[in-house]
Design a protein around this motif. Structure first.
Motif, mmCIF file in Angstrom:
data_model
loop_
_atom_site.group_PDB
_atom_site.id
_atom_site.type_symbol
_atom_site.label_atom_id
_atom_site.label_comp_id
_atom_site.label_asym_id
_atom_site.label_seq_id
_atom_site.Cartn_x
_atom_site.Cartn_y
_atom_site.Cartn_z
ATOM 1 N N ARG A 195 22.702 58.488 41.638
ATOM 2 C CA ARG A 195 23.304 59.425 40.687
ATOM 3 C C ARG A 195 22.943 59.120 39.246
ATOM 4 N NH1 ARG A 195 26.389 59.176 44.104
ATOM 5 N NH2 ARG A 195 27.473 60.876 45.072
ATOM 6 N N HIS A 233 23.818 48.844 36.000
ATOM 7 C CA HIS A 233 25.001 49.695 35.826
ATOM 8 C C HIS A 233 26.243 48.872 36.147
ATOM 9 C CE1 HIS A 233 24.284 49.742 40.179
ATOM 10 N NE2 HIS A 233 25.586 49.977 40.302
ATOM 11 N N LYS A 256 32.080 58.994 33.068
ATOM 12 C CA LYS A 256 30.930 58.164 33.451
ATOM 13 C C LYS A 256 29.699 59.044 33.721
ATOM 14 C CE LYS A 256 29.803 53.894 34.843
ATOM 15 N NZ LYS A 256 30.206 52.534 34.867
ATOM 16 N N SER A 284 34.661 51.466 39.850
ATOM 17 C CA SER A 284 35.774 51.077 40.730
ATOM 18 C C SER A 284 36.726 50.062 40.111
ATOM 19 C CB SER A 284 35.155 50.435 41.975
ATOM 20 O OG SER A 284 34.273 49.402 41.578
HETATM 21 C C1 LIG Z 1 33.148 57.493 43.447
HETATM 22 C C2 LIG Z 1 31.940 57.306 42.968
HETATM 23 C C3 LIG Z 1 31.483 56.022 42.371
HETATM 24 C C4 LIG Z 1 30.010 56.279 42.078
HETATM 25 C C5 LIG Z 1 30.010 57.749 41.753
HETATM 26 C C6 LIG Z 1 30.846 58.307 42.906
HETATM 27 O O1 LIG Z 1 31.288 59.613 42.663
HETATM 28 C C7 LIG Z 1 30.047 58.262 44.210
HETATM 29 C C8 LIG Z 1 28.926 57.199 44.200
HETATM 30 C C9 LIG Z 1 29.180 55.990 43.340
HETATM 31 C C10 LIG Z 1 27.894 55.356 42.818
HETATM 32 C C11 LIG Z 1 27.180 54.448 43.833
HETATM 33 C C12 LIG Z 1 25.922 53.822 43.169
HETATM 34 C C13 LIG Z 1 26.191 53.289 41.757
HETATM 35 C C14 LIG Z 1 27.030 54.311 40.941
HETATM 36 C C15 LIG Z 1 27.169 53.864 39.489
HETATM 37 C C16 LIG Z 1 26.445 55.688 41.121
HETATM 38 O O2 LIG Z 1 25.624 56.208 40.417
HETATM 39 O O3 LIG Z 1 26.997 56.300 42.227
HETATM 40 C C17 LIG Z 1 28.352 54.528 41.647
HETATM 41 C C18 LIG Z 1 29.369 55.454 40.972
HETATM 42 C C19 LIG Z 1 30.350 54.677 40.108
HETATM 43 O O4 LIG Z 1 30.841 53.618 40.515
HETATM 44 O O5 LIG Z 1 30.617 55.153 39.014
#
Ligand SMILES: C=C1C[C@]23C[C@@]1(O)CC[C@H]2[C@@]12CCC[C@@](C)(C(=O)O1)[C@H]2[C@@H]3C(=O)O
Ligand SMILES: O=C(O)CCC(=O)C(=O)O
Ligand SMILES: [Fe+2]
Length: 365
Positions: free
Chosen positions: A121, A226, A340, A230
């Motif tokens: 993402r 990154h 974010k 959480s």
């Molecule tokens: C709940 C979430 C945390 C996340 C964004 C999301 O909506 C789903 C994927 C999660 C993830 C996994 C890879 C690293 C991250 C930074 C990303 O781009 O997608 C995390 C997101 C997060 O913790 O902010």
């Protein structure tokens, strides 16, 4: 904090970017679209990453407080998740990513959605593509599994993912509680901190990651630096190393990358942004990234866990020192994810409460 100096707010030109869904395993040379100019932004050094045995004396709150303050990450053993379940988690993850690209794309994550197959993402914040694929599971994976394996019984995949999520939730609940206990809060603060963070309240997504072997690992990036949004992330990594933590001796000391070597049976705990908010800046989220290698196909699974999406989390405890008055306004995970997605590594700073405007929501010092 800017976790990576190559960060730009560059957006991929269009969803049909030609190399977006390359079959990375068949690529013999890193194409320009995937060639990162500055992987060595900080030196990579060896440092032993702390281990916390949940079944032993290491799980003492004093030890945990030191580890959280100085690392924001640790390996956890004695967590009680059976090794055969973790083996099945790895093999189902590999089975998914081994599907042909057109099959995986049938379960593609919609542009405004959470679940499904796709690029990292955070890709939209970087001008180069990453050497990885991801699959996010939020809620039941059944719809996706039916698209991935239309002719087969999907329960093999779904059952393993569900069982792992259930087990990881228990571990995450214990870890979060120990972290809160380690802060030495007053009973009133502890009660407030536990609202939305008790094991039965936690919500999570399961993020499956795949990093195929790379012909030129020094020029490619598996997953760029990154922090997770959480409270805590529990990470399972297969027998191949790749996870690196960005570490500083102190706030102003030089940064370096520390590799977390695979440790059979262990999970890695990573402090996320919501933990930083909840602890009023005392336990900071840890920047991390995944690097790739020439010979091994690495997979990892992250259990990214937080309070119920609309629960407003507000800081507890004294603001972190030496920073005089770090405090954040109350925020829900859902709202924070929105920030974010827009601001990436500036999201935390955007909810800091200015010292002179601390009112009901901020903590006065
Ligand atoms: C709940 C979430 C945390 C996340 C964004 C999301 O909506 C789903 C994927 C999660 C993830 C996994 C890879 C690293 C991250 C930074 C990303 O781009 O997608 C995390 C997101 C997060 O913790 O902010
Ligand atoms: O693959 C890894 O080691 C890191 C994965 C990760 O950081 C994530 O999924 O958020
Ligand atoms: Fe992460």
């Amino acid at each position: 904090m800017n976790p990576n100096p190559t960060t730009t707010t560059f957006m991929l030109s269009s969803p049909s970017e030609p190399h977006q869904h390359l079959e990375l395993e068949s690529v013999r040379e890193v194409p320009d679209s995937h060639a990162w100019p500055a992987l060595d932004d900080h030196p990579t050094v060896y440092e032993p990453v702390p281990v916390v045995d949940l079944a032993g004396p290491d799980a003492s709150v004093a030890h945990l407080a030191r580890v959280c303050e100085s690392w924001g990450a640790f390996q956890v053993t004695g967590h009680g998740i059976r090794s055969d379940l973790l083996e099945r988690l790895e093999s189902e993850t590999r089975r998914l990513f081994a599907l042909p690209m057109d099959q995986k794309l049938k379960a593609a994550r919609p542009s405004n959605g959470i679940s499904g197959y796709g690029l990292a993402r955070i890709s939209c914040f970087f001008s180069k593509l990453m050497w990885s694929e991801g699959f996010t599971i939020s809620g039941s994976p059944l719809d996706h599994a039916l698209k991935l394996w239309p002719d087969a019984n999907p329960s093999r995949f779904c059952d393993v993912m569900q069982e792992c999520s259930d087990e990881m939730k228990q571990v995450a609940g214990r870890v979060v509680r120990l972290m809160l206990l380690s802060m030495g809060l007053t009973p009133e603060e502890m009660k407030r901190a536990e609202e939305g963070t008790r094991v039965d309240q936690l919500s999570a997504v399961l993020q499956l990651n795949s990093y195929p072997p790379c012909p030129d690992p020094n020029r490619a990036m598996g997953l760029a630096a990154h922090t997770d949004s959480s409270l805590v992330t529990l990470l399972f990594q297969s027998g191949t190393s790749g996870l690196q933590l960005l570490r500083r001796q102190d706030q102003h000391g030089p940064a370096r990358w520390v590799t977390v070597p695979p440790r059979p049976g262990a999970l890695i705990v990573l402090a996320g942004d919501l933990l930083q908010i909840l602890t009023n800046g005392r336990y900071k989220s840890v920047a991390h990234r995944a690097v790739v290698n020439r010979n091994h196909h690495r997979v990892s699974v992250a259990y990214i866990c937080g309070p119920p999406p609309h629960h407003k989390l507000s800081p507890v405890g004294k603001p972190a020192s030496p920073a005089p008055c770090l405090a954040y306004r109350a925020v829900s995970w859902a709202d924070y994810l929105g920030l974010k997605a827009e601001l990436f590594d500036k999201a935390l700073a955007s909810i800091m409460v200015a010292e002179d405007s601390r009112g009901d929501e901020g903590i006065c010092c």
